[in-house]
Design a protein around this motif. Structure first.
Motif, short mmCIF file in Angstrom:
data_model
loop_
_atom_site.label_atom_id
_atom_site.label_comp_id
_atom_site.label_asym_id
_atom_site.label_seq_id
_atom_site.Cartn_x
_atom_site.Cartn_y
_atom_site.Cartn_z
N UNK A 1 0.84 -1.21 0.00
CA UNK A 1 0.00 0.00 0.00
C UNK A 1 0.87 1.26 0.00
N UNK A 2 1.88 1.25 0.87
CA UNK A 2 2.76 2.43 0.95
C UNK A 2 3.49 2.64 -0.38
N UNK B 1 1.11 4.35 -2.72
CA UNK B 1 0.89 5.75 -2.35
C UNK B 1 2.11 6.59 -2.72
N UNK B 2 3.29 6.04 -2.49
CA UNK B 2 4.51 6.83 -2.69
C UNK B 2 4.93 6.90 -4.16
N UNK C 1 -4.12 4.45 -7.64
CA UNK C 1 -5.12 4.42 -6.57
C UNK C 1 -6.45 5.04 -6.99
N UNK C 2 -6.47 5.74 -8.12
CA UNK C 2 -7.73 6.31 -8.63
C UNK C 2 -8.55 5.27 -9.40
N UNK D 1 -10.93 2.35 -10.30
CA UNK D 1 -12.16 2.02 -9.56
C UNK D 1 -12.66 0.61 -9.92
N UNK E 1 -17.12 -1.89 -7.28
CA UNK E 1 -18.43 -1.24 -7.09
C UNK E 1 -18.35 0.27 -7.11
N UNK E 2 -17.47 0.81 -7.96
CA UNK E 2 -17.38 2.27 -8.08
C UNK E 2 -16.49 2.91 -7.04
N UNK E 3 -15.98 2.10 -6.09
CA UNK E 3 -15.08 2.64 -5.07
C UNK E 3 -13.65 2.50 -5.56
N UNK E 4 -12.85 3.55 -5.38
CA UNK E 4 -11.49 3.49 -5.94
C UNK E 4 -10.55 2.59 -5.11
N UNK F 1 -7.76 3.29 -3.67
CA UNK F 1 -7.25 3.89 -2.43
C UNK F 1 -8.14 3.50 -1.25
N UNK F 2 -9.45 3.62 -1.44
CA UNK F 2 -10.38 3.29 -0.35
C UNK F 2 -10.46 1.77 -0.16
N UNK G 1 -7.29 0.55 1.54
CA UNK G 1 -7.26 1.03 2.92
C UNK G 1 -8.21 0.25 3.82
#
Lengths: 583, 85
Positions: free
Chosen positions: B34-35, B38-39, B45-46, B48, B51-54, B56-57, B60
């Protein structure tokens, strides 16, 4: 913003605080031994202790700080949630059972169990005190912020109120009352945040928070004159001429057509709808001239999908700045390593009867804390679009979100948040008073005390720490509490974790190695923070460029440094005896 | 540490310890992954996929769920060891 208090809010708040303090007196009515005061006789049930872990850990930083950060900056606040929870994995798999088996009252007992070294006792007691104080600051700041809108009293009064209440709790009954306060607070916090989340999902998303037209997008200016008067948009601040509450949905996804509200949404649907919406967020910019210090709050219409990815608060993640990325990596490392090194978390392992109970209570803690952190995302996003954000204070986002539903819920949530602070601060003061009375006075200085005197010494130390916490809470009032608590994690992870891990997993570890690692880890992380650009700007009021430190968050350097120092010093000093290794 | 334990329970404890270390390693890999995203690849992470959730979420939330799942597995493993002993 100016807040008006309501009698209902005051009544609910007063009943919570009096209930907690009353419970504490009731639990402390019996005479106490040192084992009772410092470790609740080791008789707390593992489930109660597990929820009390959540009570200890879900501090003002978790509730007020993370929600505020998500409400103002989007996804980046959730990165704190992820990091804070990840630290519990280290606690469960690496630390929990051995620390229970090694220790008696305090963390220093565990580190010193094999060696009986005065150096270890002194270094660990000082590190415990410093970490506890750094962790205390954001709790006290959060308490002050809660009091302002709830009771209409100044920030400093809130800080003093929590200081007095907590000192009373700790002095009356020690670890027994602290544990039960944490249990009640942890249960209430998770339950009411779940209720609030259900209400957010039930309300769904509404353009301009359900009001007619669009949100007023005129910039707002708050000025503090050299004489100390506060002006809003050039006129004296009054209830009528105040900053507007902000933060709304600007437009729903195209699939909703002309509709201005979505109606109830399922949990994942809420997130995906927000991603496809446009949101009004507000940012602050400061400048100073001869007329005073001006802060301009300006709106920006942003795509929801940009708010739900990293980079809103940690700007470097989207811009690619190396310094910012190092800062972020360092923070996430400190959160991962810091939890299992926090003194007020570690002492909770001594309140259960054995290692199995320590393990089970950690699992319960992870379930409660993990569940809460999932809720923080909804609370933060709900606050972001509630139309109730105070543009001057990110820490007020969660209570004001509750206010967007009802005044009573606002009072209940604020009272729980205040109890949250009471619980965490009482745990920290317990850890600090144990470090002073048990580690420093009794073990390091060798002062022989009766059982009664040990308890009295702990209580006197608790009063001193309570006073220090009040002073620091007033001094640091303008900081985001999550940001502040990050510092405590860096110091704890740098000073304590290398010594703990190496003691458990490397038989060549010597007492000199432990003393050196704790001392170097503590001083290097503390020094780094004091010389960082963030501290130069926000504490000293100096230019960021004047800082000699390349990036502000120390963990990436100081945690490995702690390990390195321990290994080098241990190799340079005589091997521990076989008896010490097998102890 | 643990000197007062009988040999079977000590074996059980050391087996639990080993399982704990493996579970810890699994989580470290998930967290590091994950890190890393992000880095170094925040653009990913954008995406999707769920179910429409990206991502990143989803990642996480997945890390939070994984922490609980691994903790639960560990508790079961330790309980089995205690029973075996």
């Amino acid at each position: 913003m100016i807040y008006e208090s309501s009698p209902v809010a005051i009544a609910i708040f007063a009943s919570f605080v009096l209930g907690v303090v009353g419970l504490s007196f009731w639990l402390g009515r019996k005479g106490q031994s040192a084992k009772g005061y410092y470790a609740a006789h080791g008789e707390i049930h593992w489930f109660v202790n597990g929820i009390a872990f959540a009570g200890d850990y879900l501090s003002a930083a978790s509730f007020l700080g993370i929600c505020g950060m998500i409400a103002f900056y989007g996804y980046d606040g959730f990165l704190y949630s992820i990091g804070f929870l990840a630290g519990w994995i280290v606690a469960l798999f690496v630390i929990a059972e051995p620390i229970k088996a090694l220790g008696k009252f305090t963390f220093a007992d565990a580190l010193d169990a094999r060696f009986n070294s005065r150096g270890i006792k002194l270094a660990v007691a000082i590190s415990t005190l410093i970490v506890s104080i750094f962790y205390l600051i954001p709790q006290m700041v959060g308490a002050g912020h809660l009091i302002v809108p709830l009771l209409g009293l100044p920030h400093a009064v809130g800080v003093i109120l929590v200081g007095v209440a907590v000192t009373l709790i700790v002095v009356t009954a020690g670890m027994v009352s602290t544990t039960w306060v944490q249990f009640i607070k942890g249960s209430l916090l998770v339950f009411f945040c779940a209720v609030l989340t259900v209400m957010i999902l039930g309300r769904g998303l509404e353009v301009n928070a359900g009001r007619a037209g669009d949100e007023d997008l005129t910039a707002q200016v708050r000025t503090v004159t050299p004489e100390g008067k506060v002006l809003v948009n050039g006129q004296p601040q009054t209830a009528e001429n105040d900053l507007r509450a902000v933060g709304t949905i600007h437009a729903l996804p195209a699939r909703y057509g002309d509709a201005r509200e979505t109606g109830p949404l399922r949990p994942l649907e809420y997130l995906s709808t927000l991603e496809d919406s446009k949101v009004v967020t507000w940012s602050a910019k400061k400048h100073t001239d001869e007329q005073g210090s001006h802060t301009t709050y300006s709106p920006t219409i942003r795509e929801g999908k940009d708010l739900l990815k990293p980079g809103g608060y940690f700007k470097g993640l989207s811009s690619g700045s190396l310094t910012d990325r190092l800062n972020f990596a360092s923070l996430m490392l400190a959160l991962f390593c810091g939890t299992a090194s926090l003194p007020h978390i570690l002492i909770r392992y001594y309140t259960v009867k054995d290692a199995a109970a320590a393990r089970k209570s950690t699992v319960v803690g992870i379930a409660a804390i993990g569940g809460f952190y999932v809720l923080t995302l909804y609370l933060g996003l709900g606050a972001m679009t509630s139309g109730y954000l105070d543009p001057t204070s990110s820490n007020m986002a969660a209570p004001l979100l509750a206010k967007s539903f009802s005044e009573t819920l606002f009072a209940v949530i604020s009272a729980i948040a205040f109890t949250t602070v009471l619980g965490t601060v009482s745990g920290l003061i317990m850890a600090g008073s144990g470090a002073v009375a048990h580690d420093l006075i009794e073990n390091f200085c060798g002062v022989q005390m009766t059982d009664h005197e040990k308890v009295r010494a702990g209580k006197i130390a608790a009063v001193g720490l309570g006073l220090a916490a009040m002073a620091l809470g007033i001094l640091f009032r303008n900081f985001n509490v999550s940001f502040l608590v990050g510092w405590a994690f860096h110091i704890a992870a740098s000073a304590n974790l290398p010594a703990l891990v190496m003691l458990l997993f490397w038989s060549r570890t010597t007492k000199q190695g432990i003393t050196a690692a704790v001392t170097v880890g503590m001083l290097s992380s503390l020094g780094w923070i004091l010389l960082s650009a963030d501290t130069f700007e926000k504490v000293y009021g100096l230019s960021r460029a004047a800082s000699p430190i390349p990036f502000s968050q120390p963990g990436l350097v100081t945690i490995p440094l702690g390990f390195l120092v321990l290994v080098v010093v241990s190799l340079l000093t005589p091997r521990p005896t076989p008896r010490q290794v097998s102890a | 540490m643990g000197n007062d334990q009988s040999p079977p329970s000590r074996n059980g404890a050391s087996r639990s310890r080993r399982i704990g270390m493996w579970l810890f390693l699994v989580y470290v890999i998930l967290y590091a992954g994950f890190m890393g995203l992000v880095l170094f690849r925040p653009d990913m992470l954008s995406w999707r996929p769920f179910g429409g959730v990206n991502l990143a979420i989803a990642y996480g939330m997945g890390l939070i769920a994984a922490a609980f799942l691994l903790a639960f597995l560990y508790m079961i493993a330790c309980r089995c060891d205690a029973t075996d002993a």
